[in-house]
Write a protein that holds these residues in place. Sequence first.
Motif, PDB file in Angstrom:
ATOM      1  N   CYS A   1       0.845  -1.197   0.000  1.00 45.74           N
ATOM      2  CA  CYS A   1       0.000   0.000   0.000  1.00 45.74           C
ATOM      3  C   CYS A   1       0.877   1.243   0.000  1.00 45.74           C
ATOM      4  O   CYS A   1       1.771   1.369   0.837  1.00 45.74           O
ATOM      5  CB  CYS A   1      -0.942   0.023   1.196  1.00 45.74           C
TER       6      CYS A   1
ATOM      7  N   HIS B   1      -8.744  -2.511  -0.074  1.00 49.84           N
ATOM      8  CA  HIS B   1      -8.148  -1.785   1.048  1.00 49.84           C
ATOM      9  C   HIS B   1      -7.989  -0.298   0.724  1.00 49.84           C
ATOM     10  O   HIS B   1      -8.201   0.568   1.571  1.00 49.84           O
ATOM     11  CB  HIS B   1      -6.789  -2.399   1.399  1.00 49.84           C
TER      12      HIS B   1
ATOM     13  N   HIS C   1      -8.300   5.068   1.932  1.00 48.40           N
ATOM     14  CA  HIS C   1      -7.447   6.262   1.838  1.00 48.40           C
ATOM     15  C   HIS C   1      -8.074   7.391   1.035  1.00 48.40           C
ATOM     16  O   HIS C   1      -7.493   8.467   0.913  1.00 48.40           O
ATOM     17  CB  HIS C   1      -6.098   5.881   1.233  1.00 48.40           C
TER      18      HIS C   1
HETATM   19 ZN   LIG Z   1      -3.173   1.545   3.035  1.00 45.50          ZN
END
Ligand SMILES: [Zn+2]
Length: 888
Positions: A419, A653, A657
């Motif tokens: 990530c 995921h 963000h």
């Molecule tokens: Zn992340």
Amino acid sequence: MDALDLTEQQLEKCIGKNIRITARRIMKAKYPSPVIGFKFADVDKDHISAARDYARLMHPREEKFCTDGDLNHAMGNVFAVNTHKTILKHDGQALHQREANTIDISRAIGDDIIDVSTISINESIDYPIDDKPNSNTSTFLNDAMLNIEQIKCNTSSTVTEKDIACALILLKKRHRLSARCMDDIISLLRTLSVKNVPSSWYKLKKILTGTISSPAPSFICPECEGISKSNVTCSQCSNRFNVMSKPNSFLSSSIKNQIERILRYNRDVFSNNVSLAASMKDICDGAVYQKLQAETQDPFITLTLNADGIQPHPSSVQTIWPILLVIDEIPLKRRFDIENIILAGVWPGPKKPTRIEMSLFLRPLIDELLNLERGEHFDFHDQDNNAVTARVFLIGACCDKPAQVLLQFLSEPTAAFGCGRCEVKGFMVKTAKDGNVRSFATTRADLMEIERRSNMRFDVLLDIKLLHDQLRQSLLGRIDKSLMMQHKIEEKGITGPCIFRELSYFDVGNGFMADSLHNVYIGAFKRMLSLWLDHQYRFEDWSISTHLHRLQSIFRALRLPSTTCRFPRSLISYSKFKANEMRVLLLFGHVIFKNVLKKKYYDHLIKLVVMMHLCESRKVHHSYINIINRLGRSFVIDFPTLYSKRHCVQVVHSIIHISDTVRDFGPLQSFSTFQFENELGLLMRTNKSTRRHAQEMINNLHMIQEAHYHLHNLSTFNIDFSSYLSSRFINRYSIRDQQKGQARHPSKNPDELVRVFFPHSKVNFYQTLHIGKLRLCTRSYATNKIADDSNIIFLLDGIEYSSRIRAIFTLDNDEPYLLVAYLRDLNPLTYAINVNENVAYPNILYTSTSKWNFTPIEVNDFIEKSAFFRSTAGISYFLRFPTLEHCS
Ligand SMILES: [Zn+2]
Ligand SMILES: [Zn+2]
């Protein structure tokens, strides 16, 4: 005339095409905003006769055919529209009262046939017999012909070779014409002896790009990993390059000159007003920009970067990597126009660059940016504004994940620390076919612990990484596996120095913007769609694959305006959907899954729907950030519970963000890769040659830019010809320069209800209405067409209503009106942020009633188009577009 108490100019403005219109306009000028309930009978008798007198004076030939009664009817219409609108105004204030006064046609369900006997209004219904032929229907055609003739006489002598070259380039771009086609057009024009046509396509290219310097090639020395200007010997270490295997090379160009040129045509960028608005409309309202603004006294501009590998042809294995930049201060409407795109360099391929190669490739750009950050003199070539010293900051980069890890010097997106925004550690999960997949499933508690990536964390981790490297070197490879693993965990995916860390206002964590195209539309949402519809998951709890054919036909009931950038294909081919089709399906088409998906999956989907609506709002209110954040978290945390850990992959995921990116940079569409991909697509589509793709792409960009600049340069361009080209070839959305509507496509089917509303007028019916470049149409016109421009939002007395256009008409050949059908008591979509908190989202409205109400409205009352859907269960949905570009 004195009785009217209007000025000479006011009266002159009232003179229309015929006597009725003139009379009407005088009434309108005299009574611009009559109070509710004001009728023609309340008008001062002196005013009426004075208006009649003036109209007759101005139309002496029509005078004898027009009785006082005729003119009174014409004037009465001004108030008739007002009277009918009044009914609606009352409804807006007290929705449940005055039921009896509204025109309620309960039998009129859907595309209805009106039964006049159900109409109850207090007017006598009589139809004026008017068999005078209509002499004004073809004025539109006449106007157009007049325009063409004007252009012809004004431009005959002064169109230069360069003007024609520009026109041909714009033609090529718009229709994606090949070079051979261009040759044919040129030859045709020359055969017809059109003056000043360039002699060939080759000559035309030279005219446009002759003065532009090509980007400089650089070579990467395999020996010292330095940048060499020579392709024979390394200019750094004097290593002679192998003749057999050429060193990798790239092209780069200075961005300063390009910025200067763009600024010359966009003088409005230096308006450094501190934005204190309660909502964010653009990057300049985001937290990063606001911080920069607070800390920098000098004038400055900011840039957003995009780097992406693209294939020159769909079948190509080669990828080329252009580095594009845009200036954030240019208004969004123009920011991504091809003439405002900065090309910093191209990695010509054929292979994707490594992380080290990417850093070398970016080195010239970063060095130039470091200079520009300190302030640079920009020359405007303008009499009163000769030059300005401004600083230039790169503040963000928007890329897909494979490109981002190259720029960020990070491990692959599917790796344990893949990530780019946080240090979440993925873990391996078995798949059904005995494979392994990395899952990023996290609990609420995990999320509290995970560190976000930032400049500070990056510095710490890079030090650890360098220390580990030294240690491994000193151990000369005698390092055991468990220690290696330990190192990897401590380094959190950092594989080397990220070159962007050298810049002053770029955060190597948050600066990499979360991108809606790759993370959501062809990321998480695409994954969900295949879980629901793919045959391989047919035994799973979430599967609806057996409903695919039914869903496909329901999906066709979603009515979208013609401005939608890409109409989705049949749902059957969902796996081939492009990002734009996915976007339409998620934002508007989600309604088809209601009662098909099990409730828990549908409710989960709605979180993503509302979240994306909020992220793409034309105005993101600061309070939305909190909601977006909570929706994103709850979506990601619940995902593994609903769809198993195995499917909670990196893109799922990444949804978490998005709220930070919106906080830092404002609404997503102001920087999304959608915008960049449009421009790249345009450059590649015009690219037909089989070799030298990079060079070809650069040439295309230069030619198109030069054509646009020349077009803007009115001092050297024939103004009439240039305005003809602009209106013909440069298609921009949301051009609503004029609110005056123009009715087109006369209709032979009169609308009975309009006749009832305006019994004394000569009514003409039309099927479409054009407001600037915007098109509206009637419901019946849109039937059986893919695009539907009949669903609109209109404003009345400060209240917005969703409606469908039933008729477009003019009264006495004057300006057009709309007759709209609307539903009352619409419910907003509600969604749960958590178990006991429901929130309403007012841009998606629905109702199960089919009691349409009708009202005439003026063109000025129109706000924007919307999407419409009627479910098989008879529920009507009105869905408003979050961004303006597809509906206005
Ligand atoms: Zn992340
Ligand atoms: Zn070297």
